[in-house]
Write an enzyme that holds these catalytic residues in place. Sequence first.
Site, PDB file in Angstrom:
ATOM      1  CG  ASN A 133      15.232   8.216  15.991  1.00 42.77           C
ATOM      2  OD1 ASN A 133      14.356   8.993  15.591  1.00 42.77           O
ATOM      3  ND2 ASN A 133      15.538   7.112  15.349  1.00 42.77           N
ATOM      4  CG  ASP A 135      24.369  12.658  24.359  1.00 42.55           C
ATOM      5  OD1 ASP A 135      25.281  11.898  23.964  1.00 42.55           O
ATOM      6  OD2 ASP A 135      23.782  13.466  23.616  1.00 42.55           O
ATOM      7  CB  SER A 138      25.350  -1.622   9.194  1.00 41.52           C
ATOM      8  OG  SER A 138      24.640  -1.579   7.998  1.00 41.52           O
ATOM      9  CE1 TYR A 178      24.112   4.378  10.861  1.00 42.16           C
ATOM     10  CE2 TYR A 178      24.093   3.192   8.767  1.00 42.16           C
ATOM     11  CZ  TYR A 178      23.902   3.206  10.134  1.00 42.16           C
ATOM     12  OH  TYR A 178      23.521   2.053  10.787  1.00 42.16           O
ATOM     13  CE  LYS A 216      26.112   1.813  12.843  1.00 43.11           C
ATOM     14  NZ  LYS A 216      25.940   1.807  14.300  1.00 43.11           N
ATOM     15  CG  ASN A 238      14.819   2.051   6.722  1.00 46.98           C
ATOM     16  OD1 ASN A 238      14.968   2.628   7.784  1.00 46.98           O
ATOM     17  ND2 ASN A 238      15.840   1.731   5.952  1.00 46.98           N
ATOM     18  CE1 TYR A 255      12.268   6.137  -4.413  1.00 45.65           C
ATOM     19  CE2 TYR A 255      12.939   4.883  -2.484  1.00 45.65           C
ATOM     20  CZ  TYR A 255      12.352   6.004  -3.047  1.00 45.65           C
ATOM     21  OH  TYR A 255      11.849   6.967  -2.229  1.00 45.65           O
ATOM     22  CG  ASP A 261      18.721   1.907  -3.195  1.00 47.82           C
ATOM     23  OD1 ASP A 261      19.023   1.881  -1.988  1.00 47.82           O
ATOM     24  OD2 ASP A 261      17.559   2.103  -3.602  1.00 47.82           O
TER      25      ASP A 261
HETATM   26  P1  NAD Z   1      16.946   3.766  16.725  1.00 48.11           P
HETATM   27  O1  NAD Z   1      17.149   5.161  16.271  1.00 48.11           O
HETATM   28  O2  NAD Z   1      15.548   3.258  16.836  1.00 48.11           O
HETATM   29  O3  NAD Z   1      17.656   3.534  18.135  1.00 48.11           O
HETATM   30  C1  NAD Z   1      18.834   4.206  18.504  1.00 48.11           C
HETATM   31  C2  NAD Z   1      18.611   4.782  19.883  1.00 48.11           C
HETATM   32  O4  NAD Z   1      19.802   5.447  20.298  1.00 48.11           O
HETATM   33  C3  NAD Z   1      17.485   5.807  19.948  1.00 48.11           C
HETATM   34  O5  NAD Z   1      16.603   5.464  21.000  1.00 48.11           O
HETATM   35  C4  NAD Z   1      18.187   7.140  20.212  1.00 48.11           C
HETATM   36  O6  NAD Z   1      17.392   7.995  21.016  1.00 48.11           O
HETATM   37  C5  NAD Z   1      19.442   6.671  20.911  1.00 48.11           C
HETATM   38  N1  NAD Z   1      20.607   7.547  20.787  1.00 48.11           N
HETATM   39  C6  NAD Z   1      21.148   8.083  19.661  1.00 48.11           C
HETATM   40  N2  NAD Z   1      22.234   8.795  19.966  1.00 48.11           N
HETATM   41  C7  NAD Z   1      22.397   8.714  21.310  1.00 48.11           C
HETATM   42  C8  NAD Z   1      23.348   9.234  22.222  1.00 48.11           C
HETATM   43  N3  NAD Z   1      24.354  10.020  21.828  1.00 48.11           N
HETATM   44  N4  NAD Z   1      23.206   8.936  23.541  1.00 48.11           N
HETATM   45  C9  NAD Z   1      22.187   8.167  23.979  1.00 48.11           C
HETATM   46  N5  NAD Z   1      21.276   7.654  23.154  1.00 48.11           N
HETATM   47  C10 NAD Z   1      21.368   7.921  21.831  1.00 48.11           C
HETATM   48  O7  NAD Z   1      17.797   2.836  15.749  1.00 48.11           O
HETATM   49  P2  NAD Z   1      17.804   1.246  15.579  1.00 48.11           P
HETATM   50  O8  NAD Z   1      17.209   0.926  14.255  1.00 48.11           O
HETATM   51  O9  NAD Z   1      17.277   0.587  16.777  1.00 48.11           O
HETATM   52  O10 NAD Z   1      19.363   0.996  15.453  1.00 48.11           O
HETATM   53  C11 NAD Z   1      20.149   0.596  16.550  1.00 48.11           C
HETATM   54  C12 NAD Z   1      21.587   0.430  16.094  1.00 48.11           C
HETATM   55  O11 NAD Z   1      21.642  -0.536  15.064  1.00 48.11           O
HETATM   56  C13 NAD Z   1      22.217   1.693  15.540  1.00 48.11           C
HETATM   57  O12 NAD Z   1      23.576   1.722  15.941  1.00 48.11           O
HETATM   58  C14 NAD Z   1      22.107   1.504  14.049  1.00 48.11           C
HETATM   59  O13 NAD Z   1      23.100   2.217  13.361  1.00 48.11           O
HETATM   60  C15 NAD Z   1      22.322   0.017  13.945  1.00 48.11           C
HETATM   61  N6  NAD Z   1      21.764  -0.571  12.716  1.00 48.11           N
HETATM   62  C16 NAD Z   1      20.445  -0.350  12.422  1.00 48.11           C
HETATM   63  C17 NAD Z   1      19.914  -0.897  11.245  1.00 48.11           C
HETATM   64  C18 NAD Z   1      18.482  -0.636  10.864  1.00 48.11           C
HETATM   65  O14 NAD Z   1      18.143  -0.781   9.682  1.00 48.11           O
HETATM   66  N7  NAD Z   1      17.597  -0.265  11.782  1.00 48.11           N
HETATM   67  C19 NAD Z   1      20.725  -1.674  10.410  1.00 48.11           C
HETATM   68  C20 NAD Z   1      22.061  -1.873  10.762  1.00 48.11           C
HETATM   69  C21 NAD Z   1      22.572  -1.325  11.925  1.00 48.11           C
HETATM   70  C1  WQD Z   2      15.393  -1.517   0.996  1.00 46.91           C
HETATM   71  C2  WQD Z   2      15.001  -1.653  -0.469  1.00 46.91           C
HETATM   72  C3  WQD Z   2      15.159   0.382  -1.746  1.00 46.91           C
HETATM   73  C4  WQD Z   2      11.979   2.547   0.282  1.00 46.91           C
HETATM   74  C5  WQD Z   2      19.377   1.193   4.626  1.00 46.91           C
HETATM   75  C6  WQD Z   2      20.733   1.737   4.969  1.00 46.91           C
HETATM   76  C7  WQD Z   2      21.586   0.689   5.614  1.00 46.91           C
HETATM   77  C8  WQD Z   2      20.878  -0.010   6.770  1.00 46.91           C
HETATM   78  C9  WQD Z   2      19.438  -0.326   6.489  1.00 46.91           C
HETATM   79  C10 WQD Z   2      21.740   0.721   8.873  1.00 46.91           C
HETATM   80  C11 WQD Z   2      15.924  -0.882  -1.409  1.00 46.91           C
HETATM   81  C12 WQD Z   2      13.728  -0.104  -1.669  1.00 46.91           C
HETATM   82  C13 WQD Z   2      12.873   1.561  -0.090  1.00 46.91           C
HETATM   83  C14 WQD Z   2      10.944   2.919  -0.616  1.00 46.91           C
HETATM   84  C15 WQD Z   2      11.761   1.287  -2.190  1.00 46.91           C
HETATM   85  N1  WQD Z   2      20.852   0.747   7.951  1.00 46.91           N
HETATM   86  N2  WQD Z   2      12.773   0.947  -1.301  1.00 46.91           N
HETATM   87  N3  WQD Z   2      10.878   2.260  -1.824  1.00 46.91           N
HETATM   88  O1  WQD Z   2      18.698   0.756   1.510  1.00 46.91           O
HETATM   89  O2  WQD Z   2      18.955  -1.660   2.189  1.00 46.91           O
HETATM   90  O3  WQD Z   2      19.546   0.080   3.779  1.00 46.91           O
HETATM   91  O4  WQD Z   2      18.763   0.755   5.851  1.00 46.91           O
HETATM   92  O5  WQD Z   2      22.859   0.343   8.900  1.00 46.91           O
HETATM   93  O6  WQD Z   2      22.747   1.303   6.024  1.00 46.91           O
HETATM   94  O7  WQD Z   2      21.346   2.186   3.776  1.00 46.91           O
HETATM   95  O8  WQD Z   2      17.149  -0.298   3.240  1.00 46.91           O
HETATM   96  O9  WQD Z   2      14.750  -0.156   3.682  1.00 46.91           O
HETATM   97  O10 WQD Z   2      15.927   1.860   2.718  1.00 46.91           O
HETATM   98  O11 WQD Z   2      15.569  -0.144   1.296  1.00 46.91           O
HETATM   99  O12 WQD Z   2      11.660   0.735  -3.289  1.00 46.91           O
HETATM  100  O13 WQD Z   2      10.128   3.804  -0.354  1.00 46.91           O
HETATM  101  O14 WQD Z   2      13.705  -1.061  -0.650  1.00 46.91           O
HETATM  102  O15 WQD Z   2      15.443   0.874  -3.026  1.00 46.91           O
HETATM  103  O16 WQD Z   2      16.077  -1.653  -2.551  1.00 46.91           O
HETATM  104  P1  WQD Z   2      18.625  -0.264   2.557  1.00 46.91           P
HETATM  105  P2  WQD Z   2      15.808   0.387   2.799  1.00 46.91           P
END
Ligand code: NAD
Ligand code: WQD
Length: 343
Positions: A36, A59, A126, A153, A157, A203, A222, A302
């Site tokens: 990704n 990986d 998360s 998902y 976590k 997102n 939404y 949501d």
């Molecule tokens: P991202 O997808 O941008 O980054 C994840 C990276 O991990 C990617 O570069 C992907 O190629 C790599 N990857 C996935 N599976 C792999 C594997 N098996 N081996 C090696 N590499 C692998 O995501 P992000 O937004 O940077 O998220 C990073 C972490 O934070 C994740 O664990 C995600 O669940 C967590 N997180 C993200 C959010 C968010 O909203 N972005 C919120 C809470 C927690």
């Molecule tokens: C934020 C707000 C939507 C898109 C998700 C995962 C969570 C975490 C972060 C990793 C909400 C609203 C969104 C759109 C909208 N990831 N929205 N129109 O839902 O808080 O969390 O990402 O751990 O696990 O569930 O984030 O950015 O999707 O939404 O109105 O086109 O924006 O309804 O209220 P969310 P989000």
Amino acid sequence: MARILVTGGTGYIGSHTVVELMQHGHEVVIVDNLSNSNKEMLDGIAAVVGKRPDFEQVDCNDISAMCDVMNHYTDIEAVIHFAASKAVGESVEQPLMYYRNNLMSLVTLLEQMKAHNVHNIVFSSSCTVYGQPSSEHLPVDEKAPIQVALSPYGNTKQINEEIIRDEAYANAALHATILRYFNPIGAHPTAMIGELPNGVPNNLLPFVTQTAAGVRRQLKVYGDDYNTPDGSCIRDYIYVVDLAKAHVKAVERMLSGKTEEQVEVFNLGTGRGLSVLEILRTFIQVTGVDVPYEIVGRREGDIEQVWAKPDKANNVLGWKADTPIEDVLLSAWNWEKKLRGIE
Ligand code: NAD
Ligand code: WQD
């Protein structure tokens, strides 16, 4: 100064964290399978820092390749584990893929860490583990109850956190810091690195910036009938650079031996909840760019409102997310403009 292994280090949060680690003098080796993200992110990191991190396209589920990495970089002192699949909707459609990738990568990593005497891990969790906290738990602190996950998902976590606790119980040498992120947004102020959403973004922020750029016709908000001041959902949007800095604090705390518990948990948020409509209005105001939108029905699954009580991270880690939301939204727009070649 220490050598840190960063899994998922070419991803969104990982790349920003690698920048902060390197700017604090740490040596980094990234392990990422590029499922990704892409290698150009390494150029972006190098452009910001002036130096390229070591990179291994591996990986995390590949036991022998992970063993090779650990054998090659004998000076690793801590691991930050970002690598995971993270799309909530996709996890509902392909639960086994999510369980395999997100659970087995952690198991493999912990096994290899133990085998190679690496004893410190920072794990990306998360706020999704809290579900919808009851009103007495808002803002949500680390003691709020964990609720049944709303998606595979989210469940990965929760299980990951349990795997870490179980292994820490069995292995006294292991120290872990679990960081529960709220909603990370924005991009590096240099616009050299940022989020690269795959396909149509789920997102909010990438959808807003893509709509502003004319890639999407209209943003769907939404729901405006929630029990919140303006009827739209409330989240704690945290700047990705602030979030990245928390990882440096967490690693340095572990390496200095200052941790008070074998497994420490921190909520990483701003402490301020913002509604979807507030984000939208502020974005339009600071960028001067219109974002066409319509209010539609609620999105299934949501959460109505959640925001962090970040006092523990503020006081114990000595970290605070304090970048003004206006600057954060501008950084997201500058990154989108760069991606689209908009002046
Ligand atoms: P991202 O997808 O941008 O980054 C994840 C990276 O991990 C990617 O570069 C992907 O190629 C790599 N990857 C996935 N599976 C792999 C594997 N098996 N081996 C090696 N590499 C692998 O995501 P992000 O937004 O940077 O998220 C990073 C972490 O934070 C994740 O664990 C995600 O669940 C967590 N997180 C993200 C959010 C968010 O909203 N972005 C919120 C809470 C927690
Ligand atoms: C934020 C707000 C939507 C898109 C998700 C995962 C969570 C975490 C972060 C990793 C909400 C609203 C969104 C759109 C909208 N990831 N929205 N129109 O839902 O808080 O969390 O990402 O751990 O696990 O569930 O984030 O950015 O999707 O939404 O109105 O086109 O924006 O309804 O209220 P969310 P989000």
